[in-house]
Motif scaffolding. Sequence first.
Motif, mmCIF file in Angstrom:
data_model
loop_
_atom_site.group_PDB
_atom_site.id
_atom_site.type_symbol
_atom_site.label_atom_id
_atom_site.label_comp_id
_atom_site.label_asym_id
_atom_site.label_seq_id
_atom_site.Cartn_x
_atom_site.Cartn_y
_atom_site.Cartn_z
ATOM 1 N N VAL A 20 3.045 -1.876 8.278
ATOM 2 C CA VAL A 20 4.040 -1.224 9.128
ATOM 3 C C VAL A 20 5.302 -0.890 8.341
ATOM 4 O O VAL A 20 5.884 0.192 8.497
ATOM 5 N N VAL A 21 5.749 -1.803 7.491
ATOM 6 C CA VAL A 21 7.025 -1.622 6.783
ATOM 7 C C VAL A 21 6.856 -1.089 5.369
ATOM 8 O O VAL A 21 7.830 -0.949 4.641
ATOM 9 N N SER A 22 5.639 -0.782 4.971
ATOM 10 C CA SER A 22 5.397 -0.377 3.581
ATOM 11 C C SER A 22 6.111 0.918 3.213
ATOM 12 O O SER A 22 6.442 1.143 2.047
ATOM 13 N N SER A 23 6.369 1.787 4.197
ATOM 14 C CA SER A 23 7.010 3.070 3.887
ATOM 15 C C SER A 23 8.470 2.916 3.484
ATOM 16 O O SER A 23 9.023 3.774 2.793
ATOM 17 N N VAL A 24 9.113 1.827 3.911
ATOM 18 C CA VAL A 24 10.523 1.634 3.567
ATOM 19 C C VAL A 24 10.738 0.487 2.593
ATOM 20 O O VAL A 24 11.769 0.399 1.942
ATOM 21 N N GLU A 25 9.764 -0.396 2.505
ATOM 22 C CA GLU A 25 9.827 -1.487 1.532
ATOM 23 C C GLU A 25 8.646 -1.323 0.592
ATOM 24 O O GLU A 25 7.770 -2.165 0.508
ATOM 25 N N SER A 26 8.624 -0.190 -0.087
ATOM 26 C CA SER A 26 7.432 0.256 -0.792
ATOM 27 C C SER A 26 6.875 -0.767 -1.770
ATOM 28 O O SER A 26 5.681 -1.034 -1.787
ATOM 29 N N THR A 27 7.716 -1.367 -2.572
ATOM 30 C CA THR A 27 7.199 -2.281 -3.591
ATOM 31 C C THR A 27 6.729 -3.607 -2.999
ATOM 32 O O THR A 27 5.566 -3.980 -3.113
ATOM 33 N N GLY A 28 7.639 -4.298 -2.313
ATOM 34 C CA GLY A 28 7.289 -5.607 -1.778
ATOM 35 C C GLY A 28 6.214 -5.563 -0.732
ATOM 36 O O GLY A 28 5.259 -6.334 -0.768
ATOM 37 N N ALA A 29 6.336 -4.645 0.234
ATOM 38 C CA ALA A 29 5.375 -4.588 1.327
ATOM 39 C C ALA A 29 4.003 -4.140 0.847
ATOM 40 O O ALA A 29 2.978 -4.641 1.295
ATOM 41 N N THR A 30 3.973 -3.172 -0.086
ATOM 42 C CA THR A 30 2.686 -2.710 -0.603
ATOM 43 C C THR A 30 1.978 -3.819 -1.365
ATOM 44 O O THR A 30 0.765 -4.009 -1.240
ATOM 45 N N LYS A 31 2.731 -4.569 -2.159
ATOM 46 C CA LYS A 31 2.131 -5.696 -2.871
ATOM 47 C C LYS A 31 1.623 -6.746 -1.901
ATOM 48 O O LYS A 31 0.550 -7.337 -2.097
ATOM 49 N N ALA A 32 2.384 -6.999 -0.831
ATOM 50 C CA ALA A 32 1.957 -7.983 0.167
ATOM 51 C C ALA A 32 0.660 -7.543 0.817
ATOM 52 O O ALA A 32 -0.281 -8.332 0.967
ATOM 53 N N ALA A 33 0.588 -6.261 1.213
ATOM 54 C CA ALA A 33 -0.629 -5.756 1.843
ATOM 55 C C ALA A 33 -1.813 -5.864 0.888
ATOM 56 O O ALA A 33 -2.928 -6.218 1.285
ATOM 57 N N ARG A 34 -1.572 -5.595 -0.410
ATOM 58 C CA ARG A 34 -2.653 -5.639 -1.392
ATOM 59 C C ARG A 34 -3.161 -7.061 -1.606
ATOM 60 O O ARG A 34 -4.357 -7.309 -1.679
ATOM 61 N N ARG A 35 -2.233 -8.015 -1.693
ATOM 62 C CA ARG A 35 -2.650 -9.392 -1.941
ATOM 63 C C ARG A 35 -3.406 -9.949 -0.737
ATOM 64 O O ARG A 35 -4.373 -10.686 -0.886
ATOM 65 N N TYR A 36 -2.982 -9.549 0.474
ATOM 66 C CA TYR A 36 -3.695 -10.015 1.660
ATOM 67 C C TYR A 36 -5.066 -9.371 1.749
ATOM 68 O O TYR A 36 -6.013 -9.971 2.256
ATOM 69 N N ARG A 37 -5.180 -8.141 1.274
ATOM 70 C CA ARG A 37 -6.477 -7.478 1.287
ATOM 71 C C ARG A 37 -7.462 -8.215 0.388
ATOM 72 O O ARG A 37 -8.632 -8.404 0.739
ATOM 73 N N ARG A 38 -6.997 -8.647 -0.780
ATOM 74 C CA ARG A 38 -7.879 -9.406 -1.683
ATOM 75 C C ARG A 38 -8.283 -10.742 -1.061
ATOM 76 O O ARG A 38 -9.448 -11.146 -1.112
ATOM 77 N N LEU A 39 -7.295 -11.414 -0.495
ATOM 78 C CA LEU A 39 -7.582 -12.701 0.126
ATOM 79 C C LEU A 39 -8.502 -12.536 1.325
ATOM 80 O O LEU A 39 -9.457 -13.300 1.514
ATOM 81 N N GLN A 40 -8.236 -11.527 2.130
ATOM 82 C CA GLN A 40 -9.059 -11.257 3.298
ATOM 83 C C GLN A 40 -10.500 -10.953 2.894
ATOM 84 O O GLN A 40 -11.450 -11.379 3.559
ATOM 85 N N ALA A 41 -10.671 -10.203 1.798
ATOM 86 C CA ALA A 41 -12.022 -9.868 1.335
ATOM 87 C C ALA A 41 -12.793 -11.132 0.947
ATOM 88 O O ALA A 41 -13.975 -11.274 1.279
ATOM 89 N N LEU A 42 -12.128 -12.046 0.253
ATOM 90 C CA LEU A 42 -12.792 -13.291 -0.140
ATOM 91 C C LEU A 42 -13.145 -14.143 1.077
ATOM 92 O O LEU A 42 -14.263 -14.667 1.184
ATOM 93 N N LEU A 43 -12.196 -14.275 1.999
ATOM 94 C CA LEU A 43 -12.460 -15.072 3.190
ATOM 95 C C LEU A 43 -13.514 -14.408 4.071
ATOM 96 O O LEU A 43 -14.328 -15.088 4.705
ATOM 97 N N GLY A 44 -13.509 -13.069 4.097
ATOM 98 C CA GLY A 44 -14.537 -12.351 4.844
ATOM 99 C C GLY A 44 -15.909 -12.546 4.239
ATOM 100 O O GLY A 44 -16.900 -12.720 4.954
ATOM 101 N N GLU A 45 -15.990 -12.523 2.915
ATOM 102 C CA GLU A 45 -17.266 -12.767 2.227
ATOM 103 C C GLU A 45 -17.760 -14.178 2.510
ATOM 104 O O GLU A 45 -18.959 -14.401 2.728
ATOM 105 N N HIS A 46 -16.840 -15.128 2.528
ATOM 106 C CA HIS A 46 -17.210 -16.511 2.841
ATOM 107 C C HIS A 46 -17.795 -16.598 4.244
ATOM 108 O O HIS A 46 -18.859 -17.186 4.462
ATOM 109 N N GLN A 47 -17.105 -15.966 5.209
ATOM 110 C CA GLN A 47 -17.573 -16.000 6.592
ATOM 111 C C GLN A 47 -18.931 -15.318 6.725
ATOM 112 O O GLN A 47 -19.833 -15.812 7.427
#
Length: 289
Positions: A208-235
Amino acid sequence: MSGSTTTPGSAASLVGPYLGAQFTALLTADDRLREGDESVVHAGRVAARRARSVLRVYGPLFDTPAATHLDRELRWWAGTLSPVRDLQVLQDRLDALVAGLDEELVVGPVRTRIDVELGHDRLQHWAAVVAALTSERHRALVDHLERWSTEPPWTAKASRAESTLTPMVRRADRTVAERLRHAHRSDDVEDMHRARKAAKRARYAAEVVSSVESTGATKAARRYRRLQALLGEHQDSVVSAQLLRRLADVADQAPGESSFTFGLLHEAEQRRARETEVKAQRLARRLFT
């Protein structure tokens, strides 16, 4: 507070369009579901999850009773779609696992047994989706989505600056960290799944906030995507292993069938679940310590 959606720099100016896009995706998916198109089940479920994440993470921006009601109804609808999508994912996963084996390790009508078992379950769950689409509850949900699209029930906080959203995103970050630490201590599959859901919620909040907090928010979304992928694979490995155990039991009792291949795949899925759990915990430690 409807004007706050068009006030540049307000919290609502970011959250409103994102939420509206999810409502549009939900309504579009509904139209195609009514035509019998199962391929949009995933898009509908993801849109419902994104909308619920906004309602929860950015809850102070909305009238509480209205947001609570919509969150409950979106949860119901996503829960109706979930079994169909889960079976689609499981079918693709098992097909790939069998295709990856040497032919001499595929003993008996393995592919047919998978198709029969999953096909029966999918018909039942699809029938539930069709019934829900014509229900009064779903018609009321559509009315709510259309009303929220034009007149969201904003609170006074929605007109505040975009920076109002930052502590809400950070709170979602802390929830992920807390749930991962708890899952690491408990070594419980359900705790891992709850951590995964929290990671999804934090990821969508960051979008939601990535358009105005481009660096921090984009990195946060990316790191959660990696973590989510691993946890999804586990599930997915855990669920697949459970089904393979069931299929092995059925094959043992069926003439002309063998549990050998299912047992082989069951062991591989259990090993994969253990490996992805370790990877997820390592990533979590890097992200949150």
